[in-house]
Structure formats: structure tokens, C-alpha cells
Scaffold this motif. Structure first.
Motif, short mmCIF file in Angstrom:
data_model
loop_
_atom_site.label_atom_id
_atom_site.label_comp_id
_atom_site.label_asym_id
_atom_site.label_seq_id
_atom_site.Cartn_x
_atom_site.Cartn_y
_atom_site.Cartn_z
N GLN A 1 40.04 0.37 -5.57
CA GLN A 1 39.37 1.51 -6.21
C GLN A 1 40.35 2.59 -6.66
OE1 GLN A 1 35.86 1.21 -6.60
NE2 GLN A 1 36.56 -0.79 -5.92
N SER A 2 41.60 2.51 -6.24
CA SER A 2 42.57 3.56 -6.57
C SER A 2 42.90 3.56 -8.06
CB SER A 2 43.84 3.39 -5.74
OG SER A 2 44.61 2.33 -6.24
N PRO A 3 43.35 4.69 -8.59
CA PRO A 3 43.68 4.77 -10.02
C PRO A 3 44.76 3.77 -10.46
CG PRO A 3 43.52 6.97 -9.09
CD PRO A 3 43.45 6.00 -7.94
N ASP A 4 45.65 3.40 -9.55
CA ASP A 4 46.71 2.46 -9.92
C ASP A 4 46.46 1.05 -9.36
OD1 ASP A 4 47.09 3.16 -7.29
OD2 ASP A 4 49.26 3.45 -7.45
N HIS B 1 43.87 -9.67 -3.32
CA HIS B 1 43.98 -9.49 -1.86
C HIS B 1 42.61 -9.21 -1.26
CE1 HIS B 1 45.49 -8.47 2.06
NE2 HIS B 1 44.98 -7.26 1.96
N TYR B 2 41.84 -8.33 -1.88
CA TYR B 2 40.48 -8.04 -1.41
C TYR B 2 39.63 -9.31 -1.43
CZ TYR B 2 35.60 -6.70 -1.66
OH TYR B 2 34.24 -6.64 -1.44
N PHE C 1 36.32 -5.52 -14.59
CA PHE C 1 35.80 -4.65 -15.64
C PHE C 1 36.08 -3.18 -15.31
CE2 PHE C 1 32.34 -2.16 -17.58
CZ PHE C 1 32.54 -2.48 -18.90
N TYR C 2 35.95 -2.82 -14.02
CA TYR C 2 36.13 -1.43 -13.61
C TYR C 2 37.52 -1.13 -13.06
CZ TYR C 2 31.11 -0.84 -14.09
OH TYR C 2 29.84 -0.76 -14.59
N LEU C 3 38.38 -2.13 -12.94
CA LEU C 3 39.70 -1.95 -12.33
C LEU C 3 40.49 -0.86 -13.04
CD1 LEU C 3 41.41 -3.25 -10.05
CD2 LEU C 3 42.50 -4.63 -11.81
N GLY C 4 40.96 0.12 -12.27
CA GLY C 4 41.76 1.20 -12.82
C GLY C 4 40.99 2.27 -13.57
N SER C 5 39.66 2.26 -13.46
CA SER C 5 38.87 3.26 -14.22
C SER C 5 38.78 4.61 -13.51
CB SER C 5 37.47 2.72 -14.53
OG SER C 5 36.74 2.48 -13.35
N HIS C 6 39.21 4.67 -12.25
CA HIS C 6 39.20 5.95 -11.54
C HIS C 6 40.47 6.73 -11.86
CE1 HIS C 6 36.51 3.96 -8.33
NE2 HIS C 6 35.76 4.73 -9.10
N THR D 1 45.71 -2.83 -9.04
CA THR D 1 46.18 -3.96 -9.85
C THR D 1 45.34 -5.20 -9.55
OG1 THR D 1 47.71 -4.74 -8.16
CG2 THR D 1 48.54 -3.06 -9.71
N GLU D 2 45.54 -6.22 -10.37
CA GLU D 2 44.87 -7.49 -10.12
C GLU D 2 45.33 -8.08 -8.80
OE1 GLU D 2 44.41 -10.35 -13.28
OE2 GLU D 2 44.44 -8.76 -14.78
#
Length: 151
Positions: free
Chosen positions: A38-41, A49-50, A85-90, A43-44
Motif C-alpha cells: 500500500q505504500s507510495p513506493d 511477497h504478499y 491496478f492500484y499499485l503505487g496510487s497512494h 513494487t511488484e
């Protein structure tokens, strides 16, 4: 006879304590892996890992938005697609783990989050603050069902 009974009770209690410790650690590691996505940086690599904590046919139910808790063969792949789709959107993100409660083949975790970002589809600025409880059902050492409750 009393010694055998005491020995069996002690053994059972010890095994139960070890199992709960393992579930508590799994809950902590799961939360850390999820928060990293969820963090701004993010990565895939963080996402993969999740996803390594989840079974391939994992079910994900996000109440009250999604009432279906069906396990489907592509459950993990569906989660991957949605999270990419939402990765890095924060632009800002903070999460605080409050509790990890182990139970028989399940873990309940509670946490608070605050986030700010731009929605990737609508380009709207979104700012969210919420408390969440997730109930994770465990099967073969992996998370088989995620039930997420928010307020």
C-alpha cells in the motif's frame, strides 16, 4: 495415572502455545507484507511477497461491499490483477497493527490505516481513514480465506 494425565495436559498445552505463536507470527508477517503493498513506493516485488502468503484458490470477502466468499481456482490471480491496478496510487500511507489474535486455524488482525492518493481510473483525490478487522482462515500453512470488515 495422575502423572500421565498431567503429562498429556502439559504436552497439549505446550503444542497449543507453539501453534498460537506460529499463527501470531504469520499474522504479523502477513500484515507487514500487505502494508508494504500500500505504500507510495510499492513494487511488484512487494506484491508478490504478499501473494506468497495466499493459497492459489484464496477467497477474499470485503464486507459490506462483497458478500461472496467463494474460493475460486484463480483467486490469487484475481487479487494480483486488482492490486496491480492500484499499485503505487497512494501518495501517503500509514498503517498501525493493533492486535493479532490466533485461534484454531484462523487469525484475526485489527489495524488502522490512513491513505491519500489519486484514483487511477477517475483521477479523483481520495483520502481515507479507517479501522479494519481481517479474519484469515489458514489451510496448509497458507491463507485460504480473507474476510475484511471495515468501519
Amino acid at each position: 495415572m495422575k502423572r500421565w494425565t498431567l503429562s498429556l495436559v502439559t504436552l497439549f498445552w505446550s503444542l497449543n502455545a507453539i501453534a498460537e505463536t506460529g499463527l501470531s507470527e504469520l499474522g504479523n508477517r502477513y500484515f507487514s507484507a500487505w502494508a508494504a503493498t500500500q505504500s507510495p513506493d510499492a513494487t511488484e516485488k512487494d506484491l508478490e511477497h504478499y501473494l506468497s502468503f495466499l493459497k492459489a484458490d484464496v477467497a477474499h470477502q470485503h464486507l459490506p461491499y462483497d458478500s461472496d466468499d467463494s474460493r475460486l481456482p484463480d483467486g490469487k490471480e484475481s487479487i494480483r490483477k486488482g492490486m496491480l491496478f492500484y499499485l503505487g496510487s497512494h501518495s501517503e500511507y500509514e498503517a498501525t497493527l493493533k492486535q493479532v489474535i490466533p485461534a484454531y486455524n484462523a487469525i484475526a488482525i485489527t489495524y488502522t490505516t490512513s491513505s491519500k492518493g489519486v484514483h487511477p481510473q477517475t483521477n479523483e483525490l481520495i483520502e481515507l481513514h479507517y479501522s479494519t478487522m481481517e479474519v484469515l482462515e489458514i489451510e496448509d500453512g497458507k491463507i485460504a480465506v480473507i474476510r475484511k470488515y471495515e468501519e
